[in-house]
Design a protein around this motif. Structure first.
Motif, PDB file in Angstrom:
ATOM      1  N   PRO A   1      -0.450  -8.524 -14.380  1.00  0.00           N
ATOM      2  CA  PRO A   1      -0.388  -7.323 -15.213  1.00  0.00           C
ATOM      3  C   PRO A   1       0.840  -7.309 -16.113  1.00  0.00           C
ATOM      4  O   PRO A   1       1.845  -7.968 -15.836  1.00  0.00           O
TER       5      PRO A   1
ATOM      6  N   THR B   1      13.246   1.498  -7.557  1.00  0.00           N
ATOM      7  CA  THR B   1      13.565   1.027  -6.205  1.00  0.00           C
ATOM      8  C   THR B   1      14.161  -0.393  -6.177  1.00  0.00           C
ATOM      9  O   THR B   1      14.635  -0.826  -5.144  1.00  0.00           O
TER      10      THR B   1
ATOM     11  N   VAL C   1      -1.318 -10.685  -6.826  1.00  0.00           N
ATOM     12  CA  VAL C   1      -0.823 -10.017  -8.035  1.00  0.00           C
ATOM     13  C   VAL C   1       0.478 -10.694  -8.487  1.00  0.00           C
ATOM     14  O   VAL C   1       1.479 -10.687  -7.769  1.00  0.00           O
TER      15      VAL C   1
ATOM     16  N   ALA D   1       0.811  -1.232   0.000  1.00  0.00           N
ATOM     17  CA  ALA D   1       0.000   0.000   0.000  1.00  0.00           C
ATOM     18  C   ALA D   1       0.841   1.278   0.000  1.00  0.00           C
ATOM     19  O   ALA D   1       0.292   2.368  -0.157  1.00  0.00           O
ATOM     20  N   SER D   2       2.161   1.151   0.147  1.00  0.00           N
ATOM     21  CA  SER D   2       2.970   2.380   0.200  1.00  0.00           C
ATOM     22  C   SER D   2       3.411   2.857  -1.182  1.00  0.00           C
ATOM     23  O   SER D   2       4.040   3.907  -1.288  1.00  0.00           O
ATOM     24  N   SER D   3       3.091   2.115  -2.232  1.00  0.00           N
ATOM     25  CA  SER D   3       3.565   2.515  -3.566  1.00  0.00           C
ATOM     26  C   SER D   3       2.739   1.826  -4.663  1.00  0.00           C
ATOM     27  O   SER D   3       2.150   0.770  -4.436  1.00  0.00           O
ATOM     28  N   GLY D   4       2.713   2.441  -5.823  1.00  0.00           N
ATOM     29  CA  GLY D   4       2.198   1.804  -7.031  1.00  0.00           C
ATOM     30  C   GLY D   4       0.750   1.345  -6.959  1.00  0.00           C
ATOM     31  O   GLY D   4      -0.141   2.083  -6.522  1.00  0.00           O
TER      32      GLY D   4
ATOM     33  N   SER E   1       2.401 -11.572 -12.497  1.00  0.00           N
ATOM     34  CA  SER E   1       2.938 -10.760 -13.600  1.00  0.00           C
ATOM     35  C   SER E   1       2.864 -11.564 -14.876  1.00  0.00           C
ATOM     36  O   SER E   1       2.924 -12.807 -14.847  1.00  0.00           O
TER      37      SER E   1
ATOM     38  N   ILE F   1       3.516  -1.517 -15.661  1.00  0.00           N
ATOM     39  CA  ILE F   1       2.747  -0.477 -14.945  1.00  0.00           C
ATOM     40  C   ILE F   1       3.740   0.633 -14.577  1.00  0.00           C
ATOM     41  O   ILE F   1       4.831   0.344 -14.052  1.00  0.00           O
TER      42      ILE F   1
ATOM     43  N   ASP G   1       6.214  -6.776   7.314  1.00  0.00           N
ATOM     44  CA  ASP G   1       7.049  -7.313   6.237  1.00  0.00           C
ATOM     45  C   ASP G   1       6.504  -8.701   5.906  1.00  0.00           C
ATOM     46  O   ASP G   1       6.445  -9.570   6.792  1.00  0.00           O
TER      47      ASP G   1
ATOM     48  N   ARG H   1       6.071  -2.373   4.401  1.00  0.00           N
ATOM     49  CA  ARG H   1       7.048  -2.197   5.486  1.00  0.00           C
ATOM     50  C   ARG H   1       6.987  -0.773   6.010  1.00  0.00           C
ATOM     51  O   ARG H   1       7.064  -0.528   7.200  1.00  0.00           O
TER      52      ARG H   1
ATOM     53  N   ALA I   1       1.956  -6.419  -2.873  1.00  0.00           N
ATOM     54  CA  ALA I   1       3.370  -6.258  -2.509  1.00  0.00           C
ATOM     55  C   ALA I   1       4.240  -7.177  -3.364  1.00  0.00           C
ATOM     56  O   ALA I   1       3.887  -8.333  -3.603  1.00  0.00           O
ATOM     57  N   GLY I   2       5.361  -6.659  -3.810  1.00  0.00           N
ATOM     58  CA  GLY I   2       6.276  -7.471  -4.596  1.00  0.00           C
ATOM     59  C   GLY I   2       7.487  -6.643  -4.972  1.00  0.00           C
ATOM     60  O   GLY I   2       7.444  -5.419  -4.916  1.00  0.00           O
ATOM     61  N   ILE I   3       8.565  -7.344  -5.340  1.00  0.00           N
ATOM     62  CA  ILE I   3       9.763  -6.620  -5.781  1.00  0.00           C
ATOM     63  C   ILE I   3      10.299  -7.249  -7.072  1.00  0.00           C
ATOM     64  O   ILE I   3      10.052  -8.419  -7.349  1.00  0.00           O
TER      65      ILE I   3
ATOM     66  N   TYR J   1      12.883 -12.949 -10.880  1.00  0.00           N
ATOM     67  CA  TYR J   1      11.541 -12.364 -10.854  1.00  0.00           C
ATOM     68  C   TYR J   1      10.546 -13.262 -11.603  1.00  0.00           C
ATOM     69  O   TYR J   1       9.471 -13.576 -11.077  1.00  0.00           O
TER      70      TYR J   1
ATOM     71  N   VAL K   1       8.356   0.025 -18.477  1.00  0.00           N
ATOM     72  CA  VAL K   1       7.654   0.277 -17.209  1.00  0.00           C
ATOM     73  C   VAL K   1       7.275   1.753 -17.117  1.00  0.00           C
ATOM     74  O   VAL K   1       6.141   2.096 -16.761  1.00  0.00           O
TER      75      VAL K   1
HETATM   76  N1  LIG Z   1       5.293  -2.227 -12.200  1.00  0.00           N
HETATM   77  C1  LIG Z   1       5.180  -3.150 -13.119  1.00  0.00           C
HETATM   78  O1  LIG Z   1       5.510  -2.923 -14.313  1.00  0.00           O
HETATM   79  C2  LIG Z   1       4.608  -4.506 -12.783  1.00  0.00           C
HETATM   80  C3  LIG Z   1       4.303  -5.373 -13.831  1.00  0.00           C
HETATM   81  C4  LIG Z   1       3.759  -6.615 -13.536  1.00  0.00           C
HETATM   82  C5  LIG Z   1       3.535  -6.986 -12.240  1.00  0.00           C
HETATM   83  N2  LIG Z   1       3.854  -6.126 -11.238  1.00  0.00           N
HETATM   84  C6  LIG Z   1       3.585  -6.586  -9.869  1.00  0.00           C
HETATM   85  O2  LIG Z   1       2.560  -5.773  -9.343  1.00  0.00           O
HETATM   86  C7  LIG Z   1       2.726  -5.628  -7.929  1.00  0.00           C
HETATM   87  C8  LIG Z   1       2.759  -4.149  -7.593  1.00  0.00           C
HETATM   88  O3  LIG Z   1       3.844  -3.574  -8.292  1.00  0.00           O
HETATM   89  P1  LIG Z   1       4.153  -2.016  -8.232  1.00  0.00           P
HETATM   90  O4  LIG Z   1       4.769  -1.665  -9.533  1.00  0.00           O
HETATM   91  O5  LIG Z   1       2.977  -1.295  -7.723  1.00  0.00           O
HETATM   92  O6  LIG Z   1       5.340  -2.033  -7.150  1.00  0.00           O
HETATM   93  P2  LIG Z   1       5.966  -0.848  -6.293  1.00  0.00           P
HETATM   94  O7  LIG Z   1       5.470   0.477  -6.721  1.00  0.00           O
HETATM   95  O8  LIG Z   1       7.442  -1.096  -6.291  1.00  0.00           O
HETATM   96  O9  LIG Z   1       5.371  -1.166  -4.844  1.00  0.00           O
HETATM   97  C9  LIG Z   1       5.694  -2.367  -4.203  1.00  0.00           C
HETATM   98  C10 LIG Z   1       5.005  -2.412  -2.863  1.00  0.00           C
HETATM   99  O10 LIG Z   1       5.343  -3.632  -2.218  1.00  0.00           O
HETATM  100  C11 LIG Z   1       5.742  -3.340  -0.881  1.00  0.00           C
HETATM  101  N3  LIG Z   1       6.683  -4.344  -0.423  1.00  0.00           N
HETATM  102  C12 LIG Z   1       7.854  -4.728  -1.000  1.00  0.00           C
HETATM  103  N4  LIG Z   1       8.458  -5.656  -0.270  1.00  0.00           N
HETATM  104  C13 LIG Z   1       7.652  -5.874   0.814  1.00  0.00           C
HETATM  105  C14 LIG Z   1       7.739  -6.717   1.948  1.00  0.00           C
HETATM  106  N5  LIG Z   1       8.784  -7.549   2.147  1.00  0.00           N
HETATM  107  N6  LIG Z   1       6.733  -6.688   2.865  1.00  0.00           N
HETATM  108  C15 LIG Z   1       5.676  -5.859   2.696  1.00  0.00           C
HETATM  109  N7  LIG Z   1       5.532  -5.040   1.648  1.00  0.00           N
HETATM  110  C16 LIG Z   1       6.523  -5.042   0.724  1.00  0.00           C
HETATM  111  C17 LIG Z   1       6.390  -1.948  -0.982  1.00  0.00           C
HETATM  112  O11 LIG Z   1       6.351  -1.259   0.251  1.00  0.00           O
HETATM  113  P3  LIG Z   1       7.561  -1.123   1.278  1.00  0.00           P
HETATM  114  O12 LIG Z   1       8.803  -0.897   0.464  1.00  0.00           O
HETATM  115  O13 LIG Z   1       7.147   0.046   2.119  1.00  0.00           O
HETATM  116  O14 LIG Z   1       7.572  -2.403   2.018  1.00  0.00           O
HETATM  117  C18 LIG Z   1       5.431  -1.265  -1.950  1.00  0.00           C
HETATM  118  O15 LIG Z   1       4.313  -0.781  -1.253  1.00  0.00           O
HETATM  119  C19 LIG Z   1       4.024  -6.374  -7.591  1.00  0.00           C
HETATM  120  O16 LIG Z   1       3.711  -7.668  -7.150  1.00  0.00           O
HETATM  121  C20 LIG Z   1       4.751  -6.424  -8.915  1.00  0.00           C
HETATM  122  O17 LIG Z   1       5.632  -7.527  -8.993  1.00  0.00           O
HETATM  123  C21 LIG Z   1       4.376  -4.890 -11.467  1.00  0.00           C
END
Ligand SMILES: NC(=O)c1ccc[n+]([C@@H]2O[C@H](COP(=O)([O-])OP(=O)(O)OC[C@H]3O[C@@H](n4cnc5c(N)ncnc54)[C@H](OP(=O)(O)O)[C@@H]3O)[C@@H](O)[C@H]2O)c1
Length: 265
Positions: free
Chosen positions: A170, A180, A125, A10-13, A127, A173, A48, A34, A76-78, A140, A208
């Motif tokens: 997705p 990050t 969520v 919930a803190s990003s994206g 990918s 995005i 976490d 986190r 949440a994901g990285i 990933y 992205v």
């Molecule tokens: N962006 C893209 O192009 C894309 C494409 C396909 C799929 N996705 C997937 O879509 C989802 C959202 O992506 P996004 O682009 O919105 O990502 P984002 O902007 O990087 O945000 C990721 C979020 O996950 C949280 N997070 C990361 N590690 C965590 C942990 N260990 N415990 C709890 N929270 C954690 C982060 O918060 P903190 O750092 O505060 O913990 C942040 O709120 C992810 O699963 C990503 O893999 C993204």
């Protein structure tokens, strides 16, 4: 009765777009990441997902405060980039730890409560990258592929309960995720990889940055969670990205590899 929803990431994206959207539509929303969140109508629940014990404590707090949990929307994901041969293993492991084991932990912490809801919803969520290997994004892709098959298994296990699970996959995005995440410096790599790695990584960053709006993906997730019957997965993205998830399974392996290879060469 107000439905209670947990949104992770919930803190990003996507999660940051989705949590206040649901709060504005009448849900009681807990936003987990986190970092603490300060979003309109959203109750901050820092945790976490890789720490199973603190996750259980956070979910227990929701139950103590509301007595119920109706939906979990796990955003949440990285990400991370580097070649299999040279990416530091601890970086790759962290991706798996967060995206796969974090989802596993979340399932174990929330499913006992979600099953008690008259209409439980668990949306994980993933990918499009979980449907295919992309060069220099192996950890990933593997983490999201593992999440997909876990969701497939889970759906069958939940048969006969009030809880439905699905995966939303997705395409690109436009979020902070590229800025990050760990991306191994090209100059640290063997020369055999450097030029192709730079091109693939720059291409990924550009895709992205020009990707879907997080608010659009949040709206799609909202529509999905409100369907009466959930499909095993939903691909959210432009036509070519959606088609790639079908082509990667139906084209002969070498043909698909040539198609994808041309995109990354
Ligand atoms: N962006 C893209 O192009 C894309 C494409 C396909 C799929 N996705 C997937 O879509 C989802 C959202 O992506 P996004 O682009 O919105 O990502 P984002 O902007 O990087 O945000 C990721 C979020 O996950 C949280 N997070 C990361 N590690 C965590 C942990 N260990 N415990 C709890 N929270 C954690 C982060 O918060 P903190 O750092 O505060 O913990 C942040 O709120 C992810 O699963 C990503 O893999 C993204």
């Amino acid at each position: 009765m107000t439905e209670v929803v947990l949104v992770t990431g919930a803190s990003s994206g996507v999660g940051e777009a989705l949590a206040p959207l649901l709060a504005a539509r009448g849900y009681r929303v807990y936003g987990m990441s986190r970092r603490a969140v300060d979003l309109k109508g959203v109750i901050s629940l820092p945790a976490d997902v890789t720490d199973a014990r603190s996750l259980v404590q956070s979910v227990d707090r929701i139950i103590a405060e509301t007595g119920r949990l109706d939906a979990v929307l796990h955003c949440a994901g990285i990400g991370g980039a580097g070649p299999v041969e040279q990416m530091p293993t601890e970086r790759a492991r962290q991706i798996m730890e967060t995206n796969f084991w974090g989802s596993w932990n979340l399932c174990q912490a929330t499913i006992p409560h979600l099953r008690k809801s008259p209409r439980g919803r668990l949306v994980l969520v993933g990918s499009i990258a979980g449907f295919m290997g992309i060069p220099f994004r192996s950890a990933y892709c593997a983490s999201k592929a593992a999440l997909k098959t876990m969701t497939d298994s889970l759906r069958m296990e939940l048969k006969g309960t009030n809880l439905q699970a699905t995966m939303v996959a997705p395409g690109d995005i436009a979020t902070n995720s590229i800025a990050t995440q760990y991306r191994q410096p090209a100059e640290d790599l063997d020369p055999v990889y450097q030029a192709r790695y730079r091109k693939a990584d720059d291409g990924m960053a550009a895709n992205v940055n020009h990707g879907m709006d997080a608010g659009y993906v949040a709206e799609e997730i909202y529509k999905i969670m409100n369907k009466d019957t959930l499909d095993p997965y939903y691909v959210v993205g432009e036509f070519l990205q959606r088609a790639s998830t079908v082509a990667s399974r139906w084209l002969p392996g070498r043909v698909w590899e040539r198609v994808l290879g041309r995109y990354y060469s």
